[in-house]
Motif scaffolding. Sequence first.
Motif, PDB file in Angstrom:
ATOM      1  N   UNK A  75       3.503 -40.195  28.489  1.00  0.00           N
ATOM      2  CA  UNK A  75       3.928 -39.455  27.298  1.00  0.00           C
ATOM      3  C   UNK A  75       3.437 -39.574  26.134  1.00  0.00           C
ATOM      4  N   UNK A  76       2.592 -40.691  25.727  1.00  0.00           N
ATOM      5  CA  UNK A  76       1.726 -40.801  24.503  1.00  0.00           C
ATOM      6  C   UNK A  76       0.814 -39.798  24.395  1.00  0.00           C
ATOM      7  N   UNK A  77      -0.008 -39.498  25.622  1.00  0.00           N
ATOM      8  CA  UNK A  77      -0.750 -38.505  25.517  1.00  0.00           C
ATOM      9  C   UNK A  77      -0.481 -37.028  25.305  1.00  0.00           C
ATOM     10  N   UNK A  78       0.476 -36.813  26.134  1.00  0.00           N
ATOM     11  CA  UNK A  78       1.258 -35.479  25.894  1.00  0.00           C
ATOM     12  C   UNK A  78       1.657 -35.332  24.534  1.00  0.00           C
ATOM     13  N   UNK A  79       1.973 -36.015  23.829  1.00  0.00           N
ATOM     14  CA  UNK A  79       2.607 -35.663  22.312  1.00  0.00           C
ATOM     15  C   UNK A  79       1.130 -35.880  21.652  1.00  0.00           C
ATOM     16  N   UNK A  80       0.221 -36.658  21.677  1.00  0.00           N
ATOM     17  CA  UNK A  80      -1.024 -36.794  21.022  1.00  0.00           C
ATOM     18  C   UNK A  80      -1.798 -35.298  21.178  1.00  0.00           C
ATOM     19  N   UNK A  81      -1.872 -34.940  22.480  1.00  0.00           N
ATOM     20  CA  UNK A  81      -2.766 -33.925  22.594  1.00  0.00           C
ATOM     21  C   UNK A  81      -2.236 -32.419  22.132  1.00  0.00           C
TER      22      UNK A  81
END
Length: 294
Positions: A279-285
């Motif tokens: 989830x964190x990478x989805x938001x970050x990217x």
Amino acid sequence: MTKTQNPNPNPNPNPNRTVRFWVLALGCGIWVLGFLGVANAQFGRGDFANVPTRMAPEVFPDRHFAVCRLFYTQVRREESGGGWRTDYPYGEINLMTRLSEMTRTAISRGGEEGQPNHYVVRATDDALFQCPFLLASDVGTVGLSLPEAARLREYLLKGGFLWVDDFWGTNAWEHWVSQIEKVLPPPEYAIEDVPLDDPIFSAQFLVTKLPQITNIGFWRRYRGRETSERGSDSEDVHFRAIRDHHGRIMVVMTHNTDIADSWEREGEDAAFFYQFSPDGYAVGINVLLHAMTH
């Protein structure tokens, strides 16, 4: 800085298909175990006090994408906060690595191991205007002088982008607002809650809920059952923004969540990784791609 056409078109225009691919990739036990096995050796996690500060040069080595960390004076304290160094530098190193793997974005690399280039910059440094993307954590403790505020305003209005993350509760929020209003004063520049149907939430991955991500120490203390670091004062996660007069997002604010810890600590505990990092990478990217293409 000026707006440009997207040099890195979305390699997969179907967000749902991309999410399924991401979940499949992260679910591969061999990949995860292999990564966890080399994480400490590759990134040197755990020795944060000895991380050298890489100040941004006035001329970057190339024009590929890099993240700059905002250096600031800390004027108050927050529990578990580390001032400008919070989540530095492995948050940006890992985020840029995953960005290069999951998109066609060319990232700036340097050194013998080809590690992503990442820099620290003061608001008053001329190098600020070389930075395509500015990141800051623990901003409930930041103190901006008037000259710093003026330079940040110039940077943002010229096309710069700032993402602030990892600050919790009412006191931290109110302090941050008092500082960002020196940079972009209301009512001309209003802070708004960004709805989940905004394009920033589907730049590549379809984000349908904002994740509340806690720092790994808090997570271990509560064995993953609690994520609100300030109890009832930080139960709700906020994704807020400030736009310019053309509607372009200049500042993103993720409040009551520590998105960057899901990048920084991705190799330290498999359970933490599975609970937060996808989830964190989805938001970050999504945020990175939106910043580069708008």
